[in-house]
Design a protein around this motif. Structure first.
Motif, mmCIF file in Angstrom:
data_model
loop_
_atom_site.group_PDB
_atom_site.id
_atom_site.type_symbol
_atom_site.label_atom_id
_atom_site.label_comp_id
_atom_site.label_asym_id
_atom_site.label_seq_id
_atom_site.Cartn_x
_atom_site.Cartn_y
_atom_site.Cartn_z
ATOM 1 N N THR A 75 0.842 -1.192 0.000
ATOM 2 C CA THR A 75 0.000 0.000 0.000
ATOM 3 C C THR A 75 0.881 1.246 0.000
ATOM 4 O OG1 THR A 75 -1.812 -1.153 1.141
ATOM 5 C CG2 THR A 75 -1.808 1.260 1.239
ATOM 6 N N ASP B 4 6.131 -0.448 -2.354
ATOM 7 C CA ASP B 4 6.153 -1.507 -3.354
ATOM 8 C C ASP B 4 7.154 -2.562 -2.882
ATOM 9 O OD1 ASP B 4 6.132 -3.092 -5.570
ATOM 10 O OD2 ASP B 4 6.964 -1.600 -6.940
ATOM 11 N N HIS C 213 4.921 3.841 -3.119
ATOM 12 C CA HIS C 213 3.967 3.886 -4.237
ATOM 13 C C HIS C 213 3.599 5.352 -4.452
ATOM 14 C CE1 HIS C 213 3.197 -0.179 -5.441
ATOM 15 N NE2 HIS C 213 2.889 -0.574 -4.231
ATOM 16 N N VAL D 37 -0.013 6.687 -3.547
ATOM 17 C CA VAL D 37 -0.349 6.681 -2.123
ATOM 18 C C VAL D 37 0.505 7.708 -1.384
ATOM 19 C CG1 VAL D 37 -0.626 5.252 -0.064
ATOM 20 C CG2 VAL D 37 -1.020 4.257 -2.338
ATOM 21 N N ASP E 186 -4.359 -3.042 0.246
ATOM 22 C CA ASP E 186 -4.079 -3.690 -1.033
ATOM 23 C C ASP E 186 -4.302 -5.186 -0.987
ATOM 24 O OD1 ASP E 186 -0.843 -5.012 -1.259
ATOM 25 O OD2 ASP E 186 -1.747 -4.304 0.598
ATOM 26 N N VAL F 25 -6.298 0.299 -2.946
ATOM 27 C CA VAL F 25 -5.289 0.998 -3.749
ATOM 28 C C VAL F 25 -4.825 0.190 -4.949
ATOM 29 C CG1 VAL F 25 -4.473 2.226 -1.704
ATOM 30 C CG2 VAL F 25 -3.256 0.180 -2.460
ATOM 31 N N ARG F 26 -5.217 -1.053 -5.056
ATOM 32 C CA ARG F 26 -4.677 -1.923 -6.107
ATOM 33 C C ARG F 26 -4.828 -1.370 -7.523
ATOM 34 N NH1 ARG F 26 -6.688 -7.533 -3.309
ATOM 35 N NH2 ARG F 26 -8.367 -6.115 -2.677
ATOM 36 N N HIS G 169 -4.426 1.498 -8.399
ATOM 37 C CA HIS G 169 -3.543 2.658 -8.514
ATOM 38 C C HIS G 169 -2.075 2.337 -8.239
ATOM 39 C CE1 HIS G 169 -7.342 4.814 -8.558
ATOM 40 N NE2 HIS G 169 -7.668 4.080 -7.525
ATOM 41 N N THR G 170 -1.804 1.055 -7.895
ATOM 42 C CA THR G 170 -0.422 0.672 -7.579
ATOM 43 C C THR G 170 0.100 -0.405 -8.497
ATOM 44 O OG1 THR G 170 -1.201 -0.929 -5.931
ATOM 45 C CG2 THR G 170 -0.647 1.306 -5.147
ATOM 46 N N ARG H 126 -1.215 -3.445 -9.028
ATOM 47 C CA ARG H 126 -1.478 -4.835 -8.615
ATOM 48 C C ARG H 126 -2.819 -5.299 -9.135
ATOM 49 N NH1 ARG H 126 -1.306 -6.929 -3.066
ATOM 50 N NH2 ARG H 126 -1.746 -8.781 -4.216
#
Length: 198
Positions: A20, A23, A96, A99, A174, A192-193, A195-196, A198
């Motif tokens: 989150t 990374d 990340h 975030v 996440d 958040v996945r 946006h990251t 994942r």
């Protein structure tokens, strides 16, 4: 336009750590693989990725239970080895960006906490290499509670330390376990996945 990661109507923000705020998925996988290899245990990446919300000890417990394994050393020793392997590469861990932007935007405007199933020692040592060091009011880890995610304990304790009612907190997560924990705590969840990566 309001960012999809904006907390909207919240009085406090709680952030998971691994995956989150940072990374760290590949680094965590490598560290766990290296800790288990001397025991003759192979860790599949897909299995690991599906359980990222668990603490290291809980993940090892799930692995041994599902695989019917009898480990020759205590789980705490394997976790300690995993942490050592991870910390050797902690300086390579990156925030990340999406975030990090949320944290920087709301720092000083809303109280914020890290609420993680990870280890306090690992988080604090990794945080030294990142732009997060002075941005959180408190850090709650797996060592602070009886039950890890998907139980709500970590998030409830973080809310308590911030002095905010659980239903006034927004949680950034996440993992499926983390989302379940936040919902069980009666909190709003921001996944958040998307946006990251994942």
């Amino acid at each position: 336009m309001l960012s999809p990661l904006a907390p909207r109507d919240a009085d406090g923000l709680l952030f998971d750590w691994d995956g989150t705020l940072v990374d760290s998925q590949s680094a965590n996988y490598r560290a766990m693989t290296e800790a288990l290899a001397p025991l003759g245990v192979t860790l599949e990446r897909a299995w690991f990725d599906a359980r990222t919300g668990l603490s290291s000890a809980e993940m090892i417990g799930a692995l041994t239970e599902e695989g019917g394994l009898d480990l020759p050393v205590p789980v705490r020793e394997i976790v300690a080895r995993r942490d050592e392997h991870f910390l050797r590469q902690a300086h390579r861990i990156r925030a990340h960006p999406a975030v990090l932007e949320v944290v920087r935007t709301w720092h000083g405007r809303l109280p914020m906490a890290v609420a993680s199933g990870g280890s306090r020692a690992v988080i604090s040592r990794t945080m030294r290499h990142l732009p997060y060091a002075s941005l959180f009011s408190t850090v709650v880890t797996r060592e602070d509670v009886e039950r890890g995610k998907p139980a709500p304990d970590i998030f409830l304790l973080a809310a308590h330390r911030l002095g905010i009612a659980p239903d006034r907190c927004a949680v950034y997560e996440d993992s499926d376990e983390g989302v379940a924990a936040a919902l069980a705590a009666g909190m709003t969840v921001i996944d958040v996945r998307p946006h990251t990566g994942r």
